[in-house]
Design an enzyme around this catalytic site. Structure first.
Site, PDB file in Angstrom:
ATOM      1  N   SER A   2       0.920  -1.313  -0.219  1.00 40.07           N
ATOM      2  CA  SER A   2      -0.058  -0.098  -0.112  1.00 40.07           C
ATOM      3  C   SER A   2       0.742   1.180  -0.031  1.00 40.07           C
ATOM      4  O   SER A   2       2.012   1.086   0.510  1.00 40.07           O
ATOM      5  CB  SER A   2      -0.855   0.053   1.305  1.00 40.07           C
ATOM      6  OG  SER A   2      -1.435   1.250   1.563  1.00 40.07           O
ATOM      7  N   TYR A  25      -1.786  -0.446   9.987  1.00 43.44           N
ATOM      8  CA  TYR A  25      -2.276  -1.036   8.640  1.00 43.44           C
ATOM      9  C   TYR A  25      -1.005  -0.861   7.910  1.00 43.44           C
ATOM     10  O   TYR A  25      -0.508  -1.958   7.361  1.00 43.44           O
ATOM     11  CB  TYR A  25      -3.548  -0.007   8.155  1.00 43.44           C
ATOM     12  CG  TYR A  25      -3.630  -0.470   6.534  1.00 43.44           C
ATOM     13  CD1 TYR A  25      -3.984  -1.841   5.960  1.00 43.44           C
ATOM     14  CD2 TYR A  25      -3.350   0.423   5.476  1.00 43.44           C
ATOM     15  CE1 TYR A  25      -3.952  -2.111   4.928  1.00 43.44           C
ATOM     16  CE2 TYR A  25      -3.467   0.183   4.346  1.00 43.44           C
ATOM     17  CZ  TYR A  25      -3.853  -0.984   3.854  1.00 43.44           C
ATOM     18  OH  TYR A  25      -3.918  -1.098   2.741  1.00 43.44           O
TER      19      TYR A  25
HETATM   20  N1  NAD Z   1      -8.400  -0.161  -2.615  1.00 42.25           N
HETATM   21  C1  NAD Z   1      -7.525   0.721  -2.335  1.00 42.25           C
HETATM   22  O1  NAD Z   1      -7.147   1.793  -2.396  1.00 42.25           O
HETATM   23  C2  NAD Z   1      -5.884  -0.091  -1.735  1.00 42.25           C
HETATM   24  C3  NAD Z   1      -4.884   0.768  -1.541  1.00 42.25           C
HETATM   25  C4  NAD Z   1      -3.875   0.164  -1.000  1.00 42.25           C
HETATM   26  C5  NAD Z   1      -3.804  -1.032  -0.902  1.00 42.25           C
HETATM   27  N2  NAD Z   1      -4.631  -2.087  -1.061  1.00 42.25           N
HETATM   28  C6  NAD Z   1      -4.631  -3.438  -0.739  1.00 42.25           C
HETATM   29  O2  NAD Z   1      -5.411  -4.015  -1.577  1.00 42.25           O
HETATM   30  C7  NAD Z   1      -5.814  -5.320  -1.285  1.00 42.25           C
HETATM   31  C8  NAD Z   1      -7.213  -5.455  -2.009  1.00 42.25           C
HETATM   32  O3  NAD Z   1      -8.019  -4.174  -1.436  1.00 42.25           O
HETATM   33  P1  NAD Z   1      -9.488  -3.970  -1.663  1.00 42.25           P
HETATM   34  O4  NAD Z   1      -9.592  -2.274  -2.008  1.00 42.25           O
HETATM   35  O5  NAD Z   1      -9.845  -4.715  -2.679  1.00 42.25           O
HETATM   36  O6  NAD Z   1     -10.383  -4.046  -0.496  1.00 42.25           O
HETATM   37  P2  NAD Z   1     -11.435  -5.231  -0.131  1.00 42.25           P
HETATM   38  O7  NAD Z   1     -11.679  -5.025   1.163  1.00 42.25           O
HETATM   39  O8  NAD Z   1     -12.614  -4.717  -1.109  1.00 42.25           O
HETATM   40  O9  NAD Z   1     -10.963  -6.588  -0.478  1.00 42.25           O
HETATM   41  C9  NAD Z   1     -10.355  -7.500   0.423  1.00 42.25           C
HETATM   42  C10 NAD Z   1     -10.947  -8.845   0.326  1.00 42.25           C
HETATM   43  O10 NAD Z   1     -10.550  -9.660   1.389  1.00 42.25           O
HETATM   44  C11 NAD Z   1     -11.432 -10.401   2.009  1.00 42.25           C
HETATM   45  N3  NAD Z   1     -10.532 -10.655   3.218  1.00 42.25           N
HETATM   46  C12 NAD Z   1     -10.066 -10.017   4.334  1.00 42.25           C
HETATM   47  N4  NAD Z   1      -9.513 -10.733   5.185  1.00 42.25           N
HETATM   48  C13 NAD Z   1      -9.465 -12.066   4.757  1.00 42.25           C
HETATM   49  C14 NAD Z   1      -8.819 -13.269   5.463  1.00 42.25           C
HETATM   50  N5  NAD Z   1      -8.472 -13.382   6.487  1.00 42.25           N
HETATM   51  N6  NAD Z   1      -9.080 -14.472   4.630  1.00 42.25           N
HETATM   52  C15 NAD Z   1      -9.627 -14.360   3.243  1.00 42.25           C
HETATM   53  N7  NAD Z   1     -10.222 -13.116   2.816  1.00 42.25           N
HETATM   54  C16 NAD Z   1     -10.133 -12.188   3.519  1.00 42.25           C
HETATM   55  C17 NAD Z   1     -12.480  -9.464   2.500  1.00 42.25           C
HETATM   56  O11 NAD Z   1     -13.773 -10.210   2.817  1.00 42.25           O
HETATM   57  C18 NAD Z   1     -12.617  -8.661   1.186  1.00 42.25           C
HETATM   58  O12 NAD Z   1     -13.387  -9.118   0.199  1.00 42.25           O
HETATM   59  C19 NAD Z   1      -5.721  -5.307   0.235  1.00 42.25           C
HETATM   60  O13 NAD Z   1      -4.588  -6.019   0.538  1.00 42.25           O
HETATM   61  C20 NAD Z   1      -5.635  -3.862   0.488  1.00 42.25           C
HETATM   62  O14 NAD Z   1      -4.990  -3.601   1.683  1.00 42.25           O
HETATM   63  C21 NAD Z   1      -6.021  -1.688  -1.395  1.00 42.25           C
END
Ligand code: NAD
Length: 360
Positions: free
Chosen positions: A148, A173
């Site tokens: 991130s 985080y």
């Molecule tokens: N969206 C953003 O702006 C952003 C920015 C930086 C990093 N990220 C990272 O990208 C990745 C995806 O983000 P996103 O925006 O799609 O988030 P999101 O929350 O929509 O997707 C994450 C998914 O993982 C699932 N999850 C959480 N813990 C879990 C576990 N222990 N086992 C199985 N499933 C689990 C959740 O149910 C969710 O559906 C994450 O790692 C997030 O930290 C996202």
């Protein structure tokens, strides 16, 4: 690496980025088995996760004739025996770990979720990758995982480069994401697991995450509530449209870092790290302006909505950072790719989706 005829494990497959990646893979590959793992937790409205899974089911039907297969498993990446069973049964060649507890502010109230999913969960994925080579098996050829932009903390130097020091996270985080990068490096060195970390910058778009500003603002404005704009509006974010993120991930998946040995005969860690961002930070107040215009033109809000009466400028929140700005030269150099979607177009797509999902 050709993704056709491969088995690909996507964790967090019902999540915003994960589901969009699965949709793209179903469209673009053939003979591919995509295994999705997600615990469908209720950190935000599960109906949105279910909606995404429905979209995948529709796409799967179309992709069947190309020999593509979609398997969804509900469970946690922190469940070691489940993860091992999945690896034993499906033997994925490419693993994309997107499952995580996301969000900066929630890590203040719910730190244990971050330790469980981001630390223990990622460790289980790494262990499963490590043991995928047991008994001389080919095993995992590429592990791609989400980091991130939050790892840059309060760094003053912009744009943020992967060469910058990121040893001072300002949220748990961010600390877990930086830890994931360190863990991946150690496993790459010890077990020769080709791995690529991706530092995502504020991803947005249709069926995105309700905990993010553009979505939360929309919900509040619709209820007639006041939106709070942090740091008195003096924040900049490098907003990156979901389709650009997915294109970036898909390109990265196909190019694992090369395995080679150093002079000591031991592996040089096959390890890479990239920023994926728009490389064009937008001022929060301009962003709110464009959002409100697009909400009106999509018919989410009436044209006479009094935005000024529903906006409040407030101080900075703990864990938040004033600016995110990605240096994407490495991504461009290695993949010839740079996110292209401008904020207005991206927010238009979001506003149209919002209208259809909640109001039609
Ligand atoms: N969206 C953003 O702006 C952003 C920015 C930086 C990093 N990220 C990272 O990208 C990745 C995806 O983000 P996103 O925006 O799609 O988030 P999101 O929350 O929509 O997707 C994450 C998914 O993982 C699932 N999850 C959480 N813990 C879990 C576990 N222990 N086992 C199985 N499933 C689990 C959740 O149910 C969710 O559906 C994450 O790692 C997030 O930290 C996202």
């Amino acid at each position: 690496m050709d993704l056709n005829h491969k088995t690909i494990l996507v964790t967090g497959a019902a999540g915003f980025i994960g589901a969009n990646l699965v949709l793209r893979l179903l469209k673009d590959t053939k003979g591919t088995t995509i295994v999705g793992l997600d615990n469908l937790n209720d950190y935000y409205d599960v109906a949105i996760k279910e909606f995404r899974l429905e979209q995948i089911a529709i796409e799967e039907k179309k992709a069947e004739e190309k020999g593509n297969r979609w398997v969804f498993i509900k469970g946690s990446i922190a469940d070691g025996s489940l993860v091992q069973d999945i690896f034993a049964k499906y033997q994925p060649r490419v693993v994309v770990n997107l499952a995580a507890q996301a969000g900066v502010r929630y890590s203040i109230s719910h730190p244990e979720e971050y330790m469980e999913s981001n630390m223990m969960g990622f460790y289980q994925i790494l262990e499963a990758c490590r043991h995928s080579y047991d008994d001389g098996k080919t095993g995992v050829e590429h592990l791609v995982y989400a980091s991130s932009s939050s790892v840059y903390g309060s760094n003053k130097k912009v744009p943020y480069s992967t060469k910058d020091q990121v040893d001072h996270p300002v949220s748990l985080y961010a600390a877990t994401k930086k830890s994931n990068e360190l863990m991946a490096h150690a496993y790459a060195k010890l077990y020769n697991i080709p791995s690529t970390g991706l530092r995502f910058f504020t991803v947005y778009g249709p069926a995105g995450r309700p905990d993010m500003a553009y979505f939360g603002f929309t919900n509040k404005l619709l209820k007639g509530e006041t939106i709070e704009i942090f740091n008195y509006g003096n924040c900049k974010r490098d907003f990156t449209y979901i389709d650009d993120i997915v294109t970036g991930v898909q390109l990265v998946m196909q190019k694992p870092p090369i395995r080679e040995n150093g002079e000591d005969g031991l592996p040089i860690p096959p390890y890479a790290l990239y920023n994926i961002g728009n490389n064009q930070p937008e001022n929060l107040l301009d962003f709110v302006d464009i959002l409100q215009q697009e909400l009106v033109s999509a018919g989410v809000l009436p044209s006479d909505f009094d935005f000024e009466a529903h906006k409040k400028l407030v101080p900075m929140q703990p864990g938040d950072v004033p600016v995110t700005y990605a240096d994407t030269t490495e991504l461009e150099r290695d993949f010839g790719f740079k996110p292209q979607t401008d904020l207005r177009r991206g927010l238009r797509e979001f506003a149209r989706w919002y209208k259809a999902f909640y109001q039609n």
